[in-house]
Design an enzyme around this catalytic site. Structure first.
Site, PDB file in Angstrom:
ATOM      1  N   LYS A 137       0.842  -1.207   0.000  1.00 26.84           N
ATOM      2  CA  LYS A 137       0.000   0.000   0.000  1.00 26.84           C
ATOM      3  C   LYS A 137       0.875   1.254   0.000  1.00 26.84           C
ATOM      4  CE  LYS A 137      -1.702   1.408   4.059  1.00 26.84           C
ATOM      5  NZ  LYS A 137      -1.357   2.792   4.439  1.00 26.84           N
ATOM      6  N   ASN A 138       1.915   1.250   0.840  1.00 25.61           N
ATOM      7  CA  ASN A 138       2.710   2.475   1.032  1.00 25.61           C
ATOM      8  C   ASN A 138       3.729   2.717  -0.062  1.00 25.61           C
ATOM      9  OD1 ASN A 138       1.171   2.839   3.252  1.00 25.61           O
ATOM     10  ND2 ASN A 138       2.740   2.324   4.743  1.00 25.61           N
TER      11      ASN A 138
ATOM     12  N   ARG B 250      -4.751  10.727   4.601  1.00 21.40           N
ATOM     13  CA  ARG B 250      -3.744  11.790   4.664  1.00 21.40           C
ATOM     14  C   ARG B 250      -2.589  11.542   3.699  1.00 21.40           C
ATOM     15  NH1 ARG B 250       0.229  10.953   6.921  1.00 21.40           N
ATOM     16  NH2 ARG B 250       0.793  13.127   7.173  1.00 21.40           N
TER      17      ARG B 250
ATOM     18  N   CYS C 204      -4.411  12.087  12.981  1.00 21.34           N
ATOM     19  CA  CYS C 204      -5.161  10.831  12.865  1.00 21.34           C
ATOM     20  C   CYS C 204      -4.984  10.079  14.182  1.00 21.34           C
ATOM     21  CB  CYS C 204      -4.641  10.017  11.682  1.00 21.34           C
ATOM     22  SG  CYS C 204      -3.008   9.361  11.959  1.00 21.34           S
TER      23      CYS C 204
ATOM     24  N   ARG D 176       0.034  14.713  12.506  1.00 22.41           N
ATOM     25  CA  ARG D 176       0.843  14.301  11.350  1.00 22.41           C
ATOM     26  C   ARG D 176       1.298  15.560  10.592  1.00 22.41           C
ATOM     27  NH1 ARG D 176      -0.560   8.982  10.166  1.00 22.41           N
ATOM     28  NH2 ARG D 176       1.297   8.894   8.861  1.00 22.41           N
ATOM     29  N   PRO D 177       2.287  16.261  11.165  1.00 23.34           N
ATOM     30  CA  PRO D 177       2.716  17.517  10.521  1.00 23.34           C
ATOM     31  C   PRO D 177       3.336  17.265   9.139  1.00 23.34           C
ATOM     32  CG  PRO D 177       4.277  16.865  12.206  1.00 23.34           C
ATOM     33  CD  PRO D 177       3.112  15.923  12.326  1.00 23.34           C
ATOM     34  N   VAL D 178       3.369  18.287   8.323  1.00 23.07           N
ATOM     35  CA  VAL D 178       4.011  18.194   6.997  1.00 23.07           C
ATOM     36  C   VAL D 178       5.036  19.314   6.813  1.00 23.07           C
ATOM     37  CG1 VAL D 178       2.111  16.959   5.877  1.00 23.07           C
ATOM     38  CG2 VAL D 178       2.090  19.485   5.928  1.00 23.07           C
ATOM     39  N   ASP D 179       5.541  19.842   7.931  1.00 22.10           N
ATOM     40  CA  ASP D 179       6.509  20.961   7.848  1.00 22.10           C
ATOM     41  C   ASP D 179       7.751  20.602   7.047  1.00 22.10           C
ATOM     42  OD1 ASP D 179       6.778  19.234  10.240  1.00 22.10           O
ATOM     43  OD2 ASP D 179       8.605  20.393  10.571  1.00 22.10           O
ATOM     44  N   LEU D 180       8.188  19.359   7.150  1.00 24.67           N
ATOM     45  CA  LEU D 180       9.403  18.954   6.407  1.00 24.67           C
ATOM     46  C   LEU D 180       9.125  18.895   4.906  1.00 24.67           C
ATOM     47  CD1 LEU D 180      10.624  16.148   8.847  1.00 24.67           C
ATOM     48  CD2 LEU D 180      11.560  18.471   8.619  1.00 24.67           C
TER      49      LEU D 180
ATOM     50  N   ASP E 230       5.020   0.358  12.070  1.00 25.63           N
ATOM     51  CA  ASP E 230       3.776  -0.213  11.538  1.00 25.63           C
ATOM     52  C   ASP E 230       3.541  -1.654  11.955  1.00 25.63           C
ATOM     53  OD1 ASP E 230       3.787   1.581   8.358  1.00 25.63           O
ATOM     54  OD2 ASP E 230       3.292   2.172  10.406  1.00 25.63           O
TER      55      ASP E 230
ATOM     56  N   ILE F  87       8.675   6.864  16.715  1.00 23.78           N
ATOM     57  CA  ILE F  87       8.190   7.521  15.493  1.00 23.78           C
ATOM     58  C   ILE F  87       6.887   8.272  15.775  1.00 23.78           C
ATOM     59  CG2 ILE F  87       7.565   7.200  13.070  1.00 23.78           C
ATOM     60  CD1 ILE F  87      10.463   6.442  13.693  1.00 23.78           C
TER      61      ILE F  87
ATOM     62  N   ARG G 212      -8.594  -0.529   5.147  1.00 25.41           N
ATOM     63  CA  ARG G 212      -7.753   0.502   4.500  1.00 25.41           C
ATOM     64  C   ARG G 212      -6.427  -0.088   4.049  1.00 25.41           C
ATOM     65  NH1 ARG G 212      -7.101   5.922   7.692  1.00 25.41           N
ATOM     66  NH2 ARG G 212      -5.801   6.146   5.836  1.00 25.41           N
TER      67      ARG G 212
HETATM   68  C1  EPZ Z   1       4.535   6.762   6.295  1.00 25.64           C
HETATM   69  O1  EPZ Z   1       3.809   7.843   6.841  1.00 25.64           O
HETATM   70  C2  EPZ Z   1       3.572   5.580   6.256  1.00 25.64           C
HETATM   71  N1  EPZ Z   1       2.414   5.918   5.438  1.00 25.64           N
HETATM   72  C3  EPZ Z   1       3.111   5.232   7.668  1.00 25.64           C
HETATM   73  O2  EPZ Z   1       2.312   4.056   7.570  1.00 25.64           O
HETATM   74  C4  EPZ Z   1       4.330   4.916   8.516  1.00 25.64           C
HETATM   75  O3  EPZ Z   1       3.923   4.666   9.845  1.00 25.64           O
HETATM   76  C5  EPZ Z   1       5.291   6.111   8.490  1.00 25.64           C
HETATM   77  O4  EPZ Z   1       5.648   6.423   7.134  1.00 25.64           O
HETATM   78  C6  EPZ Z   1       6.575   5.826   9.260  1.00 25.64           C
HETATM   79  O5  EPZ Z   1       7.220   4.716   8.710  1.00 25.64           O
HETATM   80  C7  EPZ Z   1       2.527   5.890   4.097  1.00 25.64           C
HETATM   81  O6  EPZ Z   1       3.579   5.629   3.545  1.00 25.64           O
HETATM   82  C8  EPZ Z   1       1.272   6.185   3.313  1.00 25.64           C
HETATM   83  P1  EPZ Z   1       6.707  10.088   8.302  1.00 25.64           P
HETATM   84  P2  EPZ Z   1       4.462   9.325   6.798  1.00 25.64           P
HETATM   85  O7  EPZ Z   1       6.622  11.379   7.577  1.00 25.64           O
HETATM   86  O8  EPZ Z   1       5.363   9.452   5.636  1.00 25.64           O
HETATM   87  C9  EPZ Z   1       7.204  13.288  11.728  1.00 25.64           C
HETATM   88  C10 EPZ Z   1       0.402   2.723   7.806  1.00 25.64           C
HETATM   89  O9  EPZ Z   1      -0.016   2.168   8.824  1.00 25.64           O
HETATM   90  N2  EPZ Z   1       7.086  14.282  10.655  1.00 25.64           N
HETATM   91  O10 EPZ Z   1       7.822   9.150   7.966  1.00 25.64           O
HETATM   92  O11 EPZ Z   1       3.361  10.301   6.948  1.00 25.64           O
HETATM   93  C11 EPZ Z   1       5.926  12.491  11.934  1.00 25.64           C
HETATM   94  O12 EPZ Z   1       5.028  13.175  12.798  1.00 25.64           O
HETATM   95  C12 EPZ Z   1       0.919   4.146   7.904  1.00 25.64           C
HETATM   96  O13 EPZ Z   1       0.471   2.200   6.676  1.00 25.64           O
HETATM   97  C13 EPZ Z   1       7.322  15.622  10.941  1.00 25.64           C
HETATM   98  O14 EPZ Z   1       7.606  15.974  12.076  1.00 25.64           O
HETATM   99  O15 EPZ Z   1       5.323   9.317   8.135  1.00 25.64           O
HETATM  100  C14 EPZ Z   1       6.456  11.221  12.555  1.00 25.64           C
HETATM  101  O16 EPZ Z   1       6.683  11.447  13.923  1.00 25.64           O
HETATM  102  C15 EPZ Z   1       0.671   4.758   9.274  1.00 25.64           C
HETATM  103  N3  EPZ Z   1       7.217  16.536   9.931  1.00 25.64           N
HETATM  104  C16 EPZ Z   1       7.794  11.006  11.850  1.00 25.64           C
HETATM  105  O17 EPZ Z   1       8.161  12.297  11.341  1.00 25.64           O
HETATM  106  C17 EPZ Z   1       6.916  16.172   8.648  1.00 25.64           C
HETATM  107  O18 EPZ Z   1       6.861  17.058   7.772  1.00 25.64           O
HETATM  108  C18 EPZ Z   1       7.768  10.020  10.692  1.00 25.64           C
HETATM  109  O19 EPZ Z   1       6.686  10.383   9.876  1.00 25.64           O
HETATM  110  C19 EPZ Z   1       6.680  14.802   8.369  1.00 25.64           C
HETATM  111  C20 EPZ Z   1       6.777  13.869   9.384  1.00 25.64           C
END
Ligand code: EPZ
Length: 424
Positions: A22-23, A93, A117, A122-126, A311, A333, A403
């Site tokens: 999926k991911n 998201r 969620c 789930r910030p997107v600042d990065l 996960d 995480i 999902r």
């Molecule tokens: C991906 O989410 C996966 N989803 C998640 O799987 C998975 O848990 C996660 O990576 C971690 O491996 C998909 O690929 C669709 P991150 P993603 O950005 O990319 C913080 C599932 O069950 N962060 O790697 O959104 C964030 O809050 C899902 O299939 C920032 O601070 O996760 C987290 O603490 C759930 N700023 C950490 O980084 C940002 O701009 C890792 O998040 C982005 C993230």
């Protein structure tokens, strides 16, 4: 809404075939917005999240259709609409993955800020910092991100945050960089296999990306990308879920196939540490487990890949609930990703949450109970708990499971589990 009814105690035997990841499929579908002409994608799982992404692509002018073999074709036929609305994004998201491709290909993107969620904010600042570094102008309006640019320019970007690398953030930035002028280097990039799979697709479309799977990814911008054929990698999280289910139910005769065991070494390492024998088959494209004795306690900390995946944290907690001793599980995480704990307590587990850490004291047996699904992986953990518990477990709101797992109850019932789906 549907619910699962599970009678615990069955041993699983036979074969389970893992679906496409999926991911990996979600960001690759988003990346079809970057390319000219059709792409054909095989092994795209048939999941609620995938259907949501296909609906969003339709809004954005990308026509998709599946043939009788399930192979999916995607082709952009209109660039009139570049707005991923709140209504779409709030449901899934990972829709944020269209931001980079839209911006790079069309010079404009309007994408609703994804909310939080069940597993945390789930910030997107990065993501935004990376796109701004490439020269995008980023504004916020009425809850939407509005990104615009004349031409993106390659640069060096450090993409690490307080919780380490970002998977979708890396994907958004590297996707955008494929059409930038010049070379981009992403430092502290995510190393997940799904990032590698996206890069394999993009390079087959004519991108020039190197270093995928390492923390440093280099992207040389090109003029255009053209559609290609691609097969999505197997879902290592689904595979890990079933390996843990086999271990918890002491199912020595269950073959999990269509996997890349090499992408699951952190989980395999921990399974072996708690006394499970993981037996690779067919050069690591299949595996089974053997459970010679008791489950031993251990300590686990979730990390970005290649560390222990967040996960499968919930699923592993079920196994540790049956270990002979105390285990410590720390979630680095998503520190709040413990919604499964109260439900497991209802089933007789002995778990104490201390901030981002849970202390799990093993018990002899879990007891079936009515429980509530919450997030995708916590819900899968409750299915495993129901399989090993004494008596009947009812899991409500299984749309969470749909999902990310293709017919999980069908796959399990075919291997001897007593599980059925009913309407609420
Ligand atoms: C991906 O989410 C996966 N989803 C998640 O799987 C998975 O848990 C996660 O990576 C971690 O491996 C998909 O690929 C669709 P991150 P993603 O950005 O990319 C913080 C599932 O069950 N962060 O790697 O959104 C964030 O809050 C899902 O299939 C920032 O601070 O996760 C987290 O603490 C759930 N700023 C950490 O980084 C940002 O701009 C890792 O998040 C982005 C993230």
């Amino acid at each position: 809404m549907d619910k699962f009814i599970i009678q615990g105690g069955a041993t699983l035997r036979g074969e389970i075939t893992i679906s496409g990841a999926k991911n990996s499929a979600l960001p690759i579908l988003a990346a079809t917005l970057l390319v000219d002409g059709p792409s054909t994608l095989a092994n795209v799982p048939n999941l609620a999240d995938i259907r949501a992404q296909l609906d969003l692509l339709g809004d954005l002018g990308c026509d998709t259709r599946r043939d009788e073999n399930g192979v999916l074709t995607a082709e952009v036929t209109s660039t009139d609409n570049s707005w991923a609305t709140y209504d779409r994004v709030r449901k899934m998201r990972a829709s944020i993955s269209v931001l980079g491709p839209l911006l790079a290909r069309r010079g404009y993107a309007r994408v609703s800020m994804p909310g939080g969620c069940a597993i945390g904010s789930r910030p997107v600042d990065l993501h935004l910092r990376g796109l701004e570094a490439l020269g995008a102008k980023i504004e916020l309006d009425n809850g939407d991100i509005i990104a615009s640019c004349d031409k993106l320019r390659g640069t060096e970007i450090f993409l690490g945050g307080a919780f380490g690398s970002t998977v979708l953030g890396t994907m958004n930035v590297l996707s955008a960089a494929t059409l930038a002028e010049g070379t981009t280097v992403i430092e502290s990039a995510a190393c997940e296999p799904e990032v590698v799979d996206l890069v394999t697709y993009l390079n087959a479309c004519g991108a020039k990306i190197s270093g995928a799977g390492s923390p440093r990814i280099t992207i040389e911008g090109v003029e255009r990308l053209t559609g290609c054929d691609h097969t999505v990698i197997p879902d290592r999280i689904e595979a890990g879920t079933f390996l843990i289910a086999a271990a918890a139910t002491k199912s020595d005769d269950l073959l999990i196939q269509n996997i890349h065991l090499r992408d699951m070494m952190a989980l395999v390492d921990k399974l072996r540490e708690v006394g499970i024998v993981v037996v690779p088959e067919n050069n690591g494209t299949a595996a089974r487990v053997v459970v010679p004795g008791e489950i031993l306690p251990t300590d686990i900390t979730t990390q970005p890949h290649p560390g222990f995946p967040t996960d499968v944290q919930a699923q592993m907690m079920v196994l540790l609930s049956l270990a002979n001793g105390n285990s410590v599980l720390t979630e680095k995480i998503f520190p709040d990703r413990f919604l499964h704990v109260p439900e497991l307590l209802r089933m007789g587990a002995n778990i104490r949450k201390e901030g981002p850490t849970s202390i799990i004291t093993g018990v002899d047996q879990l007891i079936g109970a009515p429980v509530m699904a919450s997030d995708l992986r916590a819900s899968a953990a409750l299915v495993i708990a129901g399989l090993v518990a004494r008596g009947e477990t009812t899991i409500r709101r299984v749309y969470h499971i749909d999902r990310g797992y293709e017919h999980i109850e069908t796959k399990l019932a075919a291997c001897g589990a007593t599980i059925r789906r009913e309407k609420e």
